[in-house]
Design an enzyme around this catalytic site. Structure first.
Site, PDB file in Angstrom:
ATOM      1  N   TYR A  77      -2.426  -0.775  10.322  1.00 17.97           N
ATOM      2  CA  TYR A  77      -2.554  -1.239   8.939  1.00 17.97           C
ATOM      3  C   TYR A  77      -1.325  -0.843   8.133  1.00 17.97           C
ATOM      4  O   TYR A  77      -0.736  -1.669   7.423  1.00 17.97           O
ATOM      5  CB  TYR A  77      -3.803  -0.658   8.287  1.00 17.97           C
ATOM      6  N   SER A 127       0.845  -1.193   0.000  1.00 18.92           N
ATOM      7  CA  SER A 127       0.000   0.000   0.000  1.00 18.92           C
ATOM      8  C   SER A 127       0.877   1.238   0.000  1.00 18.92           C
ATOM      9  O   SER A 127       1.943   1.261   0.627  1.00 18.92           O
ATOM     10  CB  SER A 127      -0.901   0.028   1.235  1.00 18.92           C
TER      11      SER A 127
END
Length: 263
Positions: free
Chosen positions: A168, A155
């Site tokens: 995350y 990400s």
């Protein structure tokens, strides 16, 4: 090797005869990856918790002329169950996994104080532990065969500080480091390991936040949100021989959100 013998292009059937396991491929980015690899000729194993959604992906792939099967799995399961999944996946793909795409991930969009213990444990299990457990069986088998490709899905958020979703982003940073280390460990045996780093991507899971996503990406060079198909094309490149000299790389498909700033 003479330059004339190198053909780095991605042909319409560049993955013909190869097999691919894509985790978390019953919707969103994973489904797009599975469909794209199948369209390139790979025999694909779709996996996830939801059999109904998995069958929908299978139907689409088969209607488009691709080959795919489904194997259910909960990647938050214990280590033994994950190892059994890897064994069954290998068997369903004819005894060999040529391409492993660690796509599955969960994203509780909360502040640090609001993240529950259950969410924390599940995120660590799915985002970090599951890829490692699967790799512990699948990558040595690839190395023994002398070839294989692993694409981890990271990400853009792993590279910047954000005032939300701290854990995350930490799990995705861990995925990037696993990529580098696995590339060093297994690359000499013919296994290529790379990460694709999506930007702000529109999926069925975040459709309700579309106005926020549009605002985040309006100032990027692309000016629009990333689509799952954009990520899938990047995975196809990393899975193909066109990227044969890429080991331990982080390929950003993010519309420029990381590398640029608005004037």
């Amino acid at each position: 090797m003479p330059l004339t013998s190198i053909n780095p292009s991605i042909s319409a059937r560049s993955l013909e005869g190869r097999t691919a396991l894509v985790t978390g491929s019953t919707s969103g980015i994973g489904a797009a990856i599975a469909s794209t690899l199948a369209a390139a000729g790979a025999g694909v194993l779709v996996s996830g918790r939801d059999k109904t959604r998995g069958q929908t992906v299978l139907t689409r792939i088969r209607e488009e002329g691709g080959q795919a099967r489904f194997l259910g799995v909960d990647l938050a399961a214990d280590h033994g169950d994950l190892r059994q999944f890897a064994i069954e996946a290998t068997d369903l793909l004819g005894g060999r996994i040529d391409i492993l795409v660690n796509n599955a991930g969960i994203y509780p969009a909360t502040t640090t104080a609001d993240l529950t213990d259950g969410e924390l444990d599940a995120m660590l299990a799915v985002n970090v532990r599951a890829p490692h457990v699967l790799a512990s069986l699948i990558l040595p088998a690839m190395a023994e065969n002398g070839a294989g490709v692993v694409v981890n899905v990271g990400s853009w958020m792993a590279s910047v500080g954000n005032p939300f979703a701290a854990m995350y982003t930490a799990t995705k940073a861990a995925v990037e480091q696993l990529t580098r280390s696995w590339a060093a460990e297994f690359g000499p045996s013919g296994v290529r390991v790379n990460t694709i780093s999506p930007g702000v991507t529109l999926t069925p899971g975040n459709e309700a936040a579309r106005p926020i996503l549009d605002a985040m990406t309006a100032v990027t060079p692309a000016g629009v949100v990333v689509q799952p198909e954009d990520i899938a094309q990047g995975v196809l490149f990393l899975a193909s021989d066109a990227s044969r000299m890429m080991h331990g790389s982080i390929l950003a498909i993010d519309g420029g959100i990381l590398s640029t700033r608005p004037a």
